[in-house]
Design a protein around this motif. Structure first.
Motif, PDB file in Angstrom:
ATOM      1  N   ASP A 151      39.192  36.560  30.188  1.00  0.00           N
ATOM      2  CA  ASP A 151      38.716  36.381  31.558  1.00  0.00           C
ATOM      3  C   ASP A 151      39.353  37.390  32.506  1.00  0.00           C
ATOM      4  OD1 ASP A 151      37.102  34.257  30.831  1.00  0.00           O
ATOM      5  OD2 ASP A 151      38.552  32.717  31.400  1.00  0.00           O
ATOM      6  N   LEU A 152      40.648  37.635  32.351  1.00  0.00           N
ATOM      7  CA  LEU A 152      41.353  38.576  33.225  1.00  0.00           C
ATOM      8  C   LEU A 152      40.809  39.992  33.060  1.00  0.00           C
ATOM      9  CD1 LEU A 152      44.968  37.225  32.700  1.00  0.00           C
ATOM     10  CD2 LEU A 152      43.739  37.239  34.877  1.00  0.00           C
ATOM     11  N   LEU A 153      40.584  40.392  31.816  1.00  0.00           N
ATOM     12  CA  LEU A 153      40.086  41.742  31.569  1.00  0.00           C
ATOM     13  C   LEU A 153      38.651  41.895  32.064  1.00  0.00           C
ATOM     14  CD1 LEU A 153      41.536  42.488  28.018  1.00  0.00           C
ATOM     15  CD2 LEU A 153      42.520  42.982  30.265  1.00  0.00           C
ATOM     16  N   ALA A 154      37.847  40.861  31.887  1.00  0.00           N
ATOM     17  CA  ALA A 154      36.467  40.909  32.387  1.00  0.00           C
ATOM     18  C   ALA A 154      36.448  41.011  33.914  1.00  0.00           C
ATOM     19  CB  ALA A 154      35.703  39.675  31.926  1.00  0.00           C
ATOM     20  N   ALA A 155      37.345  40.270  34.560  1.00  0.00           N
ATOM     21  CA  ALA A 155      37.418  40.319  36.017  1.00  0.00           C
ATOM     22  C   ALA A 155      37.882  41.691  36.500  1.00  0.00           C
ATOM     23  CB  ALA A 155      38.354  39.228  36.535  1.00  0.00           C
ATOM     24  N   SER A 156      38.834  42.290  35.781  1.00  0.00           N
ATOM     25  CA  SER A 156      39.299  43.638  36.140  1.00  0.00           C
ATOM     26  C   SER A 156      38.163  44.642  36.036  1.00  0.00           C
ATOM     27  CB  SER A 156      40.461  44.053  35.225  1.00  0.00           C
ATOM     28  OG  SER A 156      41.558  43.187  35.368  1.00  0.00           O
ATOM     29  N   ASP A 157      37.390  44.532  34.981  1.00  0.00           N
ATOM     30  CA  ASP A 157      36.267  45.447  34.792  1.00  0.00           C
ATOM     31  C   ASP A 157      35.196  45.232  35.847  1.00  0.00           C
ATOM     32  OD1 ASP A 157      35.097  47.495  32.866  1.00  0.00           O
ATOM     33  OD2 ASP A 157      33.499  46.003  32.869  1.00  0.00           O
ATOM     34  N   ALA A 158      34.921  43.972  36.159  1.00  0.00           N
ATOM     35  CA  ALA A 158      33.896  43.665  37.161  1.00  0.00           C
ATOM     36  C   ALA A 158      34.299  44.155  38.552  1.00  0.00           C
ATOM     37  CB  ALA A 158      33.632  42.158  37.192  1.00  0.00           C
ATOM     38  N   ALA A 159      35.613  44.223  38.801  1.00  0.00           N
ATOM     39  CA  ALA A 159      36.105  44.678  40.105  1.00  0.00           C
ATOM     40  C   ALA A 159      36.069  46.192  40.249  1.00  0.00           C
ATOM     41  CB  ALA A 159      37.527  44.170  40.326  1.00  0.00           C
ATOM     42  N   GLY A 160      35.678  46.885  39.193  1.00  0.00           N
ATOM     43  CA  GLY A 160      35.560  48.337  39.269  1.00  0.00           C
ATOM     44  C   GLY A 160      36.070  49.055  38.043  1.00  0.00           C
ATOM     45  N   GLY A 161      36.993  48.429  37.298  1.00  0.00           N
ATOM     46  CA  GLY A 161      37.520  49.059  36.101  1.00  0.00           C
ATOM     47  C   GLY A 161      38.140  50.416  36.387  1.00  0.00           C
ATOM     48  N   SER A 162      38.867  50.518  37.513  1.00  0.00           N
ATOM     49  CA  SER A 162      39.376  51.819  37.958  1.00  0.00           C
ATOM     50  C   SER A 162      40.666  52.245  37.266  1.00  0.00           C
ATOM     51  CB  SER A 162      39.601  51.792  39.470  1.00  0.00           C
ATOM     52  OG  SER A 162      40.576  50.822  39.825  1.00  0.00           O
ATOM     53  N   ASP A 163      41.188  51.425  36.367  1.00  0.00           N
ATOM     54  CA  ASP A 163      42.423  51.771  35.667  1.00  0.00           C
ATOM     55  C   ASP A 163      42.459  51.010  34.347  1.00  0.00           C
ATOM     56  OD1 ASP A 163      44.879  52.870  35.112  1.00  0.00           O
ATOM     57  OD2 ASP A 163      45.934  51.970  36.815  1.00  0.00           O
ATOM     58  N   ASN A 164      43.314  51.467  33.430  1.00  0.00           N
ATOM     59  CA  ASN A 164      43.581  50.683  32.229  1.00  0.00           C
ATOM     60  C   ASN A 164      44.118  49.326  32.656  1.00  0.00           C
ATOM     61  OD1 ASN A 164      45.136  53.575  30.634  1.00  0.00           O
ATOM     62  ND2 ASN A 164      42.975  53.105  30.861  1.00  0.00           N
ATOM     63  N   ALA A 165      43.655  48.273  32.038  1.00  0.00           N
ATOM     64  CA  ALA A 165      44.069  46.916  32.397  1.00  0.00           C
ATOM     65  C   ALA A 165      44.590  46.207  31.152  1.00  0.00           C
ATOM     66  CB  ALA A 165      42.905  46.134  32.993  1.00  0.00           C
ATOM     67  N   THR A 166      45.792  45.653  31.249  1.00  0.00           N
ATOM     68  CA  THR A 166      46.426  44.993  30.106  1.00  0.00           C
ATOM     69  C   THR A 166      47.072  43.693  30.549  1.00  0.00           C
ATOM     70  OG1 THR A 166      46.852  47.085  28.972  1.00  0.00           O
ATOM     71  CG2 THR A 166      48.205  45.220  28.321  1.00  0.00           C
ATOM     72  N   ALA A 167      46.934  42.650  29.724  1.00  0.00           N
ATOM     73  CA  ALA A 167      47.499  41.343  30.053  1.00  0.00           C
ATOM     74  C   ALA A 167      48.091  40.692  28.815  1.00  0.00           C
ATOM     75  CB  ALA A 167      46.427  40.437  30.651  1.00  0.00           C
ATOM     76  N   ILE A 168      49.243  40.064  28.991  1.00  0.00           N
ATOM     77  CA  ILE A 168      49.851  39.180  28.001  1.00  0.00           C
ATOM     78  C   ILE A 168      49.955  37.806  28.649  1.00  0.00           C
ATOM     79  CG2 ILE A 168      51.906  38.637  26.641  1.00  0.00           C
ATOM     80  CD1 ILE A 168      52.523  41.622  26.548  1.00  0.00           C
ATOM     81  N   VAL A 169      49.417  36.785  28.021  1.00  0.00           N
ATOM     82  CA  VAL A 169      49.485  35.426  28.550  1.00  0.00           C
ATOM     83  C   VAL A 169      50.288  34.554  27.599  1.00  0.00           C
ATOM     84  CG1 VAL A 169      48.152  33.346  29.130  1.00  0.00           C
ATOM     85  CG2 VAL A 169      47.334  35.615  29.851  1.00  0.00           C
ATOM     86  N   ILE A 170      51.216  33.794  28.176  1.00  0.00           N
ATOM     87  CA  ILE A 170      52.106  32.928  27.399  1.00  0.00           C
ATOM     88  C   ILE A 170      51.967  31.513  27.953  1.00  0.00           C
ATOM     89  CG2 ILE A 170      54.513  32.436  26.806  1.00  0.00           C
ATOM     90  CD1 ILE A 170      54.990  35.510  27.387  1.00  0.00           C
ATOM     91  N   ARG A 171      51.636  30.575  27.067  1.00  0.00           N
ATOM     92  CA  ARG A 171      51.527  29.158  27.457  1.00  0.00           C
ATOM     93  C   ARG A 171      52.643  28.373  26.789  1.00  0.00           C
ATOM     94  NH1 ARG A 171      46.225  26.111  25.558  1.00  0.00           N
ATOM     95  NH2 ARG A 171      47.340  26.166  23.572  1.00  0.00           N
ATOM     96  N   VAL A 172      53.426  27.650  27.577  1.00  0.00           N
ATOM     97  CA  VAL A 172      54.532  26.859  27.042  1.00  0.00           C
ATOM     98  C   VAL A 172      54.044  25.428  26.843  1.00  0.00           C
ATOM     99  CG1 VAL A 172      56.929  26.134  27.367  1.00  0.00           C
ATOM    100  CG2 VAL A 172      56.132  28.314  28.339  1.00  0.00           C
ATOM    101  N   ASP A 173      54.182  24.910  25.631  1.00  0.00           N
ATOM    102  CA  ASP A 173      53.698  23.557  25.310  1.00  0.00           C
ATOM    103  C   ASP A 173      54.865  22.579  25.197  1.00  0.00           C
ATOM    104  OD1 ASP A 173      51.016  24.364  25.206  1.00  0.00           O
ATOM    105  OD2 ASP A 173      51.273  25.064  23.139  1.00  0.00           O
TER     106      ASP A 173
END
Length: 317
Positions: A295-317
């Protein structure tokens, strides 16, 4: 403070990657050794194209569009046990550039999450991000136990190697570096540059790191509005980064990890293009981290995709 969106531009060089080949030969041997000592799962997916394809082929022996990601590898430090976490990583090249200079490493247990964003789009950028992550990971995984002094030493080692690359290539070689490292009482955060770490806890999304830019200093101290012409110019001025001639120290912070926490490590290709409200919405969903990353990468692309976009998500259970 968490909703201040201080944007940072990037130096964009025109150097050819051909100049990088000689230096890669040395890095290739170092990375092959680290790869053997720390086996990693190679994820072959468009979403995991984390570095320049030519550089990737040279360093990873043909494993382009893959990331050194290990879900459950055992660190030498067996005394550190992370909380139970789910993790995911992804990257998107965007629309402006033909190559991706963001680099990541992700290990689930004990948690080790690292990302770097190369400055510019030339051979120095490709070398800096890859080298900084490799050196930092190698240093941390060899240490008996993580601590502030060791983490600063790891960054110093990355500084030295990246600075040498810049001298050899006679071009800009620099990158950000942001990391989460498992500790007995939670995690250490390591920050140098303007990539970011956010935490969603009990409904509050907080920015845990500081952007090391003149734009950030100007906005925080009231020198100018963050969306002013002065701030736009200052976004190109990083005060700290890997490869800086003064070898500045990173910020090192100790954070707890509680069940229900959500952590996001991201490059400015995400933080500049996805606003605070959307970050809060994505991280607050009851979804697997991989879905959140997508979702984060899709949103970055939809906003213009003007730069490389990278995300790490960590969920603590």
């Amino acid at each position: 403070m968490a909703h201040l969106r201080v944007l940072l531009g990037r130096y964009r060089g025109d150097s050819a990657l051909v100049a990088y080949v000689d230096h890669i030969r040395d890095l290739n041997a170092d990375f092959a050794r680290m790869w053997a000592e720390h086996p990693a799962t190679q994820v072959r997916s468009r979403a995991y194209s984390l570095h320049h394809p030519i550089v990737g082929e040279l360093i990873l022996h043909g494993a382009a569009a893959s990331s050194p990601t290990c879900a459950d590898s055992v660190c030498q430090n067996s005394r550190v046990r992370s909380p139970v976490v789910d993790v995911a990583v992804g990257s998107d090249t965007g629309k402006r550039y033909s190559a991706n200079f963001d680099v990541t490493y992700l290990r689930r247990q004990p948690l080790l999450a690292v990302l770097a964003d190369g400055m510019g789009d030339g051979p120095g950028s490709a070398a800096a991000g890859r080298t900084a992550v490799d050196v930092f990971v190698d240093y941390v995984t060899r240490a008996p136990e993580p601590g502030p002094d060791m983490l600063r030493d790891a960054v110093a080692a990355a500084h030295a190697r990246v600075s040498r690359i810049g001298n050899e290539l006679r071009t800009l070689a620099g990158c950000t570096l942001t990391a989460m490292v498992a500790a007995p009482q939670g995690c250490w955060l390591v920050q140098i540059g303007d990539s970011r770490v956010y935490r969603l806890r009990d409904g509050l999304l907080e920015l845990l790191t500081t952007d090391h830019t003149m734009a950030w200093l100007g906005a925080v101290h009231g020198w100018y509005p963050f969306d002013s012409a002065q701030a736009a110019s200052a976004r190109y001025q990083l005060t700290r980064y890997i490869g800086h001639g003064g070898a500045p120290e990173p910020d090192v912070l100790s954070v707890t990890m509680r069940p229900g926490d959500r952590y996001l490590l991201c490059t400015d290709g995400v933080s500049e293009q996805v606003d605070y409200g959307d970050l809060h919405t994505f991280l607050g969903r009851d979804a697997h981290p991989q879905s959140v990353v997508s979702d984060l990468l899709a949103a970055s692309d939809a906003a213009g995709g003007s730069d490389n976009a990278t995300a790490i998500v960590i969920r603590v259970d």
